[in-house]
Design a protein around this motif. Structure first.
Motif, short mmCIF file in Angstrom:
data_model
loop_
_atom_site.label_atom_id
_atom_site.label_comp_id
_atom_site.label_asym_id
_atom_site.label_seq_id
_atom_site.Cartn_x
_atom_site.Cartn_y
_atom_site.Cartn_z
N GLY A 371 0.80 -1.24 0.00
CA GLY A 371 0.00 0.00 0.00
C GLY A 371 0.82 1.26 0.00
N TYR A 372 0.18 2.42 0.27
CA TYR A 372 0.93 3.66 0.20
C TYR A 372 2.00 3.72 1.27
CZ TYR A 372 -2.21 5.40 3.91
OH TYR A 372 -2.93 5.57 5.05
N HIS A 373 1.90 2.84 2.30
CA HIS A 373 3.00 2.61 3.22
C HIS A 373 3.65 1.29 2.83
CE1 HIS A 373 1.51 5.32 6.78
NE2 HIS A 373 1.98 6.00 5.75
N LEU A 374 4.91 1.36 2.46
CA LEU A 374 5.66 0.18 2.03
C LEU A 374 6.67 -0.18 3.10
CD1 LEU A 374 6.70 -1.84 -0.14
CD2 LEU A 374 8.15 -0.01 -0.99
N ALA A 375 6.65 -1.40 3.57
CA ALA A 375 7.58 -1.86 4.59
C ALA A 375 8.67 -2.70 3.96
CB ALA A 375 6.85 -2.66 5.67
N THR A 376 9.91 -2.44 4.34
CA THR A 376 11.04 -3.20 3.83
C THR A 376 11.90 -3.66 5.00
OG1 THR A 376 12.39 -1.19 3.55
CG2 THR A 376 11.12 -1.95 1.65
N GLY A 377 12.43 -4.87 4.90
CA GLY A 377 13.35 -5.40 5.90
C GLY A 377 14.74 -5.49 5.32
N SER A 378 15.77 -5.37 6.18
CA SER A 378 17.12 -5.24 5.67
C SER A 378 18.12 -6.02 6.52
CB SER A 378 17.52 -3.76 5.64
OG SER A 378 18.89 -3.60 5.37
N GLY A 379 19.30 -6.18 5.95
CA GLY A 379 20.40 -6.80 6.67
C GLY A 379 20.97 -5.91 7.77
N ASP A 380 20.53 -4.65 7.88
CA ASP A 380 20.98 -3.78 8.95
C ASP A 380 20.12 -3.92 10.21
OD1 ASP A 380 18.65 -2.49 8.27
OD2 ASP A 380 19.60 -0.63 7.61
N ASN A 381 19.29 -4.97 10.26
CA ASN A 381 18.45 -5.32 11.41
C ASN A 381 17.26 -4.41 11.60
OD1 ASN A 381 20.71 -6.94 11.70
ND2 ASN A 381 21.39 -6.04 13.62
N THR A 382 16.96 -3.53 10.65
CA THR A 382 15.86 -2.58 10.79
C THR A 382 14.76 -2.87 9.79
OG1 THR A 382 16.70 -0.92 9.23
CG2 THR A 382 17.49 -0.79 11.51
N CYS A 383 13.59 -2.35 10.11
CA CYS A 383 12.47 -2.34 9.17
C CYS A 383 12.16 -0.88 8.87
CB CYS A 383 11.26 -3.03 9.79
SG CYS A 383 9.76 -2.93 8.77
N LYS A 384 12.10 -0.51 7.62
CA LYS A 384 11.79 0.86 7.23
C LYS A 384 10.40 0.91 6.61
CE LYS A 384 16.53 2.54 6.53
NZ LYS A 384 16.50 3.56 7.58
N VAL A 385 9.66 1.92 7.01
CA VAL A 385 8.32 2.15 6.46
C VAL A 385 8.40 3.38 5.57
CG1 VAL A 385 5.90 2.56 6.99
CG2 VAL A 385 7.29 1.16 8.54
N TRP A 386 7.99 3.22 4.32
CA TRP A 386 8.15 4.26 3.31
C TRP A 386 6.79 4.86 2.94
CZ3 TRP A 386 13.23 5.17 1.78
CH2 TRP A 386 14.16 4.19 2.16
N GLU A 387 6.79 6.14 2.75
CA GLU A 387 5.62 6.86 2.27
C GLU A 387 5.74 6.98 0.75
OE1 GLU A 387 2.55 8.15 1.58
OE2 GLU A 387 2.58 8.77 3.67
N LEU A 388 4.94 6.19 0.03
CA LEU A 388 5.09 6.14 -1.43
C LEU A 388 4.61 7.42 -2.11
CD1 LEU A 388 4.08 2.47 -2.32
CD2 LEU A 388 6.33 3.44 -1.90
N ARG A 389 3.75 8.19 -1.43
CA ARG A 389 3.22 9.38 -2.08
C ARG A 389 4.28 10.46 -2.26
NH1 ARG A 389 -2.12 9.56 1.67
NH2 ARG A 389 -0.45 9.12 3.19
N ASN A 390 5.21 10.55 -1.29
CA ASN A 390 6.31 11.50 -1.47
C ASN A 390 7.67 10.82 -1.50
OD1 ASN A 390 6.68 10.82 1.19
ND2 ASN A 390 5.91 12.76 2.00
N ARG A 391 7.66 9.48 -1.54
CA ARG A 391 8.87 8.67 -1.73
C ARG A 391 9.94 8.98 -0.68
NH1 ARG A 391 9.88 9.85 -7.98
NH2 ARG A 391 9.24 11.89 -7.24
N LYS A 392 9.52 9.00 0.58
CA LYS A 392 10.43 9.24 1.69
C LYS A 392 10.25 8.16 2.75
CE LYS A 392 10.79 14.27 1.26
NZ LYS A 392 10.58 15.58 1.96
N CYS A 393 11.31 7.95 3.53
CA CYS A 393 11.23 7.01 4.64
C CYS A 393 10.42 7.66 5.76
CB CYS A 393 12.63 6.64 5.13
SG CYS A 393 12.62 5.49 6.53
N LEU A 394 9.31 7.04 6.13
CA LEU A 394 8.44 7.59 7.14
C LEU A 394 8.94 7.27 8.54
CD1 LEU A 394 5.65 9.01 7.61
CD2 LEU A 394 4.65 6.72 7.71
#
Length: 474
Positions: A371-394
């Protein structure tokens, strides 16, 4: 030979003249060499006479070679200093740092100021030569141009089937988007207090999650798990090459799918499988490390279709909400879109700098993401939630103590987020707010995958410890 030439004194042994050196340095060098010869010879003679040095009549002690080495080292050092004085170095400290970086040297040392840094660069260039910096800069520019060429935007003509598919996707997704927006507006009309109470009730339920069932699923690590659309089955994939179907919540084995010969990365149910699709229709897809993709129905333990177009490991698969298209991600730095209706690949999208690990479609069917909030998981042990409408990490969630292996939003409303990681745990997070609600602990190995049943009643986790677990709220 003239009288003047006969009367001219012979030069002392070891004295050398170099017209290229300054006069004072030359005199000091000659004096040092002569002194070394004299001191060395006199010292040896005194040692022999005192009996401290024992030399047989057939042996002699020559210091000439050692003195010549010292002489050459001293001359080389003077020559290097002369070259250093002739090298022009910029007084701009930024340029000096750039030059040191281009030569592979540290841009600054402890306690070093701009003047000291400039002299250090001059000294390095006096050894490697001033052309070394020019060569390094040329190599840097060449690498930069090559990088830009590799990452520049480029276009190629797609097949006619891709155009037809995009038109079909637009007609499919636009009405669904309108319905979603209408539902969002209706939800907004509900008073904030009521919405808050509902969210609190959900959070309380999630905090009461407990392990309902634990089942050994294979004799190798279980890499993926996925609920069926009717929430009555769970599919698991294993590094043994087997995929299995289990009834839930009783966790009885229904069928073992045999077809892969190596690690299976994912197995996913097709939308409407077991609901409106016949059991003879393609209902699942799986992928493996050998690049194979296989399609299955619910009647046989043998694949009905094999897709072998990938050249490297296929890490994940995802069905489009319509069930017509299948997306696959590959370690050849690309992802592909397959049209099951025409039974061909309609899109092969490159551009990633590394292997593509995961893919998910928007519920509307218009985007290859959540959805307009995109969640990604990474090898840096964090989960980032992204705001797709302005393409920034929320928001960045410091979720785990090891790399994340999976993230999953609640499929219906996205009211909570699940993460799992190689620290042997899965966690539940509130949305919005991203507060930790529950830690699902109990696996003895890395948690490889997590999923939520479409009806929201069950959560499944699968692990390197060869088990999968079901979690319910009491």
């Amino acid at each position: 030979m003239s009288d003047d030439e006969d009367s001219a004194p012979a030069p002392k042994k070891g004295r050398v003249f170099y017209g290229s050196l300054e006069e004072k340095e030359r005199e000091r060098l000659n004096a040092e060499i002569a002194g070394s010869l004299s001191t060395g010879s006199d010292g040896v003679k005194a040692g022999i006479e005192a009996g401290h040095i024992n030399i047989s009549s057939a042996e002699t002690l020559e210091l000439e070679d050692h003195v010549n080495e010292r002489q050459q080292e001293a001359l080389a050092e003077f020559e290097r200093r002369r070259r250093a004085r002739q090298i022009t170095v910029s007084t701009d400290d930024t340029e000096v740092k750039a030059g040191l970086r281009a030569l592979g040297e540290p841009i600054t040392l402890f306690g070093e100021g701009p003047a000291d840094r400039r002299e250090r660069l001059r000294g390095i260039l006096s050894v490697v030569g001033p052309d070394a910096l020019k060569k390094s800069r040329r190599d840097e520019e060449r690498a930069k141009r090559s990088h830009e060429e590799c990452h520049q935007t480029w276009y190629h003509e797609g097949p006619a089937s891709l155009k037809d598919a995009r038109l079909w996707l637009a007609r499919y997704s636009l009405p669904r988007s309108m319905k979603r927006l209408e539902a969002a507006r209706a939800l907004k009309e509900i008073c904030e207090a009521t919405r808050t109470i509902r969210q609190q009730e959900l959070n309380k339920s999630l905090r009461n999650l407990n392990n309902f069932c634990s089942q050994i699923g294979d004799d190798r690590p279980i890499s993926f798990c996925h609920f069926s659309p009717d929430s009555k089955m769970l599919a698991t994939a294993s590094w043994s090459g087997l995929c299995k179907l289990w009834s839930v919540p009783d966790c009885n084995l229904i069928r073992t799918l045999r077809g892969h010969n190596t690690n299976v990365g994912a197995v996913v149910f097709r939308p409407q499988a077991g609901v409106s699709l016949a059991q003879s229709d393609v209902s699942l897809a799986s992928c493996a490390a050998d690049g194979s993709v296989k399609l299955w129905n619910l009647l046989s333990d043998e694949p009905v279709v094999s897709i072998d177009d990938h050249s490297e490991r296929v890490s994940r698969l995802c069905w489009h909400p319509s069930g017509r298209f299948l997306g696959s991600t590959c370690y050849d730095h690309s992802w592909r879109l397959w049209d099951m209706e025409v039974q061909e690949e309609i899109l092969h999208q490159e551009g990633h700098s590394k292997g593509v690990h995961d893919l998910h479609f928007h519920p509307d069917g218009s985007l290859a993401a959540t959805g307009y909030h995109l969640a990604t998981g990474s090898g840096d042990n964090t989960c980032k939630v992204w705001e797709l409408r302005n393409r920034k990490c929320l928001y960045t969630i410091p979720a785990h103590h090891n790399l994340l292996s999976g993230v999953r939003f609640q499929p219906t409303d996205g009211n909570f987020l699940l993460t799992c990681a190689y620290d042997n745990m899965a966690k539940v997070w509130s949305h919005p707010g991203w507060m930790p609600l529950k830690t699902l602990a109990g696996h003895e190995g890395k948690v490889m995958g997590v999923d939520v049943s479409p009806d929201g009643k069950l959560i499944a986790t699968c692990s390197y410890d060869r088990t999968f677990k079901l979690w319910v709220s009491e």
